[in-house]
Write an enzyme that holds these catalytic residues in place. Structure first.
Site, short mmCIF file in Angstrom:
data_model
loop_
_atom_site.label_atom_id
_atom_site.label_comp_id
_atom_site.label_asym_id
_atom_site.label_seq_id
_atom_site.Cartn_x
_atom_site.Cartn_y
_atom_site.Cartn_z
N ASP A 160 0.84 -1.20 0.00
CA ASP A 160 0.00 0.00 0.00
C ASP A 160 0.88 1.25 0.00
O ASP A 160 2.10 1.17 0.09
CB ASP A 160 -0.93 -0.05 1.22
N ASP A 219 -10.55 3.29 -3.63
CA ASP A 219 -10.90 2.05 -2.93
C ASP A 219 -12.37 1.78 -3.21
O ASP A 219 -13.21 2.67 -3.05
CB ASP A 219 -10.72 2.21 -1.42
#
Ligand SMILES: *[C@@H]1O[C@H](CO)[C@@H](O)[C@H](O)[C@H]1NC(C)=O
Ligand SMILES: *[C@@H]1O[C@H](CO)[C@@H](O)[C@H](O)[C@H]1NC(C)=O
Ligand SMILES: *[C@@H]1O[C@H](CO)[C@@H](O)[C@H](O)[C@H]1NC(C)=O
Ligand SMILES: *[C@@H]1O[C@H](CO)[C@@H](O)[C@H](O)[C@H]1NC(C)=O
Ligand SMILES: *[C@@H]1O[C@H](CO)[C@@H](O)[C@H](O)[C@H]1NC(C)=O
Length: 411
Positions: A160, A219
């Site tokens: 990430d 997301d």
């Protein structure tokens, strides 16, 4: 300092032509699996929620269902842990440590458990100072963390980009971690959130040389608005990112929410169908222990999965969008489709009214094989007959719904 040395090493390797494209033998077709994040988030209190907290029980139970309920046989392979698995501090040896209350047997044991079932383990880290949920980040520890993951038998890393230090750090961090993963000599599928943080500064050609899949755009949430926005983003194809997808590296619009709470059945078909068309990684984020039969059937639909896993590996492109309907084409040429075959998807992007009629000749799609084509509805395998290039193909598409056909030339 260490980073500088590594960067020089990387430059030497790049100049020597060592790294032309990511060549770890993985993800030759778009990867498939299950991922914690969208559905299970970051519950770390196993007293409060023993069945759903982020711990080894959850991953083992999901793995058990993936084997017993045919997901593994359909191709879903990775069981991927997301954020919140770690202790809040690194161990005395500097290594990331799984919370022993939630992973009492450690990560190696979980990897062994999955491997015995023919599944693979995915893990999560962050290239910045902290993960998105403020667990220790991998900045300054990339080599050690790659070594730790390899020693546990990890098969996939989602790296990430929270708390990243800006575009230079993103570009360096992802490349350096790719090098360290390679140097472990363990094939580890490398999932990069790089373009999700780099945004319009993304250089997709470089990204594709270093990652097996790369998250772009938002997301995803359990909501049609989010699902459609991702589809529209892919349709716009800003920066030509579709051109770099193919065997070994894929654009990733994020997890499937099929079987969760927010989508109608039509919308579940649209997400699943479009993810197959776009050759997107298929990571289910749903409680497989308790899923509606129709959603399960969709996730296991072999005809759609053949389109998804087609060896040609071309991501569908949007050919038109107007008056409520958008049209996508995916060239196919693999085990199940002869050269010259296509999947055609028509999505109704209006979220009001009723079904809209789509009508075209194959010639108008650029398909002009004089012997004609066999056209088959893809979800249920309904034979729609033989079409010559000038024949009219017609079908109805529900609001926020999809219709997909395969078009296979006859000789
Ligand atoms: C975990 O949940 C239990 C039961 O709800 C609660 O008593 C406990 O205080 C919680 N622990 C933490 C660390 O929040
Ligand atoms: C490391 O990179 C080399 C060169 O691209 C490749 O041949 C090799 O398979 C890679 N190894 C792993 C474990 O990724
Ligand atoms: C796609 O492009 C259109 C037209 O430029 C724009 O209105 C829309 O917001 C874009 N969609 C996304 C998700 O970026
Ligand atoms: C498929 O057919 C086209 C047209 O005949 C040809 O140009 C192309 O090389 C073929 N592709 C493959 C992969 O065989
Ligand atoms: C068939 O379509 C292709 C692609 O649009 C075009 O290049 C070709 O000339 C067409 N052939 C005929 C016979 O119309």
């Amino acid at each position: 300092m260490i980073l500088k040395v590594v960067v020089s090493l990387l430059v030497v390797l790049l100049m020597s032509g060592y790294i032309l494209s990511l060549n770890n033998g993985l993800a030759r077709t778009p990867p498939m699996g299950w991922m914690q994040w969208e559905r299970f988030r970051c519950e770390t209190n196993c007293t409060a929620d023993p069945d759903n907290c982020i711990g080894e029980n959850l991953f083992k139970q999901i793995a058990d269902v993936m084997v017993s309920d045919d997901y593994k046989d359909a191709g879903y392979q990775y069981v991927s842990i997301d954020d919140c698995w770690m202790l809040p501090e690194r161990g005395p040896d500097g290594r990331l440590t799984p919370d022993p209350a939630r992973f009492p047997n450690g990560m190696k044991a979980l990897a062994d458990y999955l491997h015995l079932k023919g599944l693979k383990l995915g893990i999560y880290a962050d290239m910045g100072l902290f993960t998105c949920k403020k667990y220790p980040g991998s900045k300054f520890y990339l080599e050690l963390d790659a070594d730790t993951f390899a020693s546990w038998g990890v098969d996939m890393l989602k790296l990430d980009c929270c708390e990243n230090g800006g575009i230079e750090d993103l570009n360096t961090g992802y490349q350096v971690m790719g090098l360290f993963l390679n140097l472990t000599q363990r094939p580890i599928l490398y999932s990069c959130s790089w373009p999700a943080c780099a945004g319009s500064k993304s250089n997709y050609k470089v990204i594709a040389q270093h990652c097996n899949m790369w998250r772009n755009y938002n997301d995803l949430r359990d909501d049609w608005g989010y699902v459609y926005a991702a589809i529209d983003f892919y349709g716009n194809n800003t920066a030509n990112f579709q051109q770099v997808a193919g065997p070994g590296g894929w654009n990733d619009p994020d997890q499937l929410v099929v079987g969760d709470f927010g989508l109608s059945y039509d919308q579940e078909k649209s997400q699943f169908g479009m993810w197959c068309m776009m050759a997107s990684p298929l990571f289910m984020s749903v409680d497989l222990r308790n899923i509606r039969p129709k959603s399960k059937e969709l996730l296991l639909n072999k005809k759609l999965l053949r389109i998804h896993q087609d060896e040609l590996g071309v991501q569908a492109y949007r050919t038109s969008k107007h008056d409520g309907l958008e049209v996508w084409l995916k060239p196919l040429h693999g085990q199940y489709f002869i050269n010259g075959s296509y999947a055609l998807a028509v999505l109704q992007y209006y979220n009001y009214g009723g079904p809209l009629k789509y009508s075209t000749t194959l010639m108008d799609l650029g398909l002009n094989n004089t012997q004609g084509y066999q056209v088959t509805e893809a979800f249920d395998g309904i034979n729609m007959g033989k079409f010559l290039p000038a024949d009219t193909l017609e079908f109805l598409v529900d609001p926020t719904g999809i219709y997909i056909v395969t078009i296979i030339p006859k000789f």
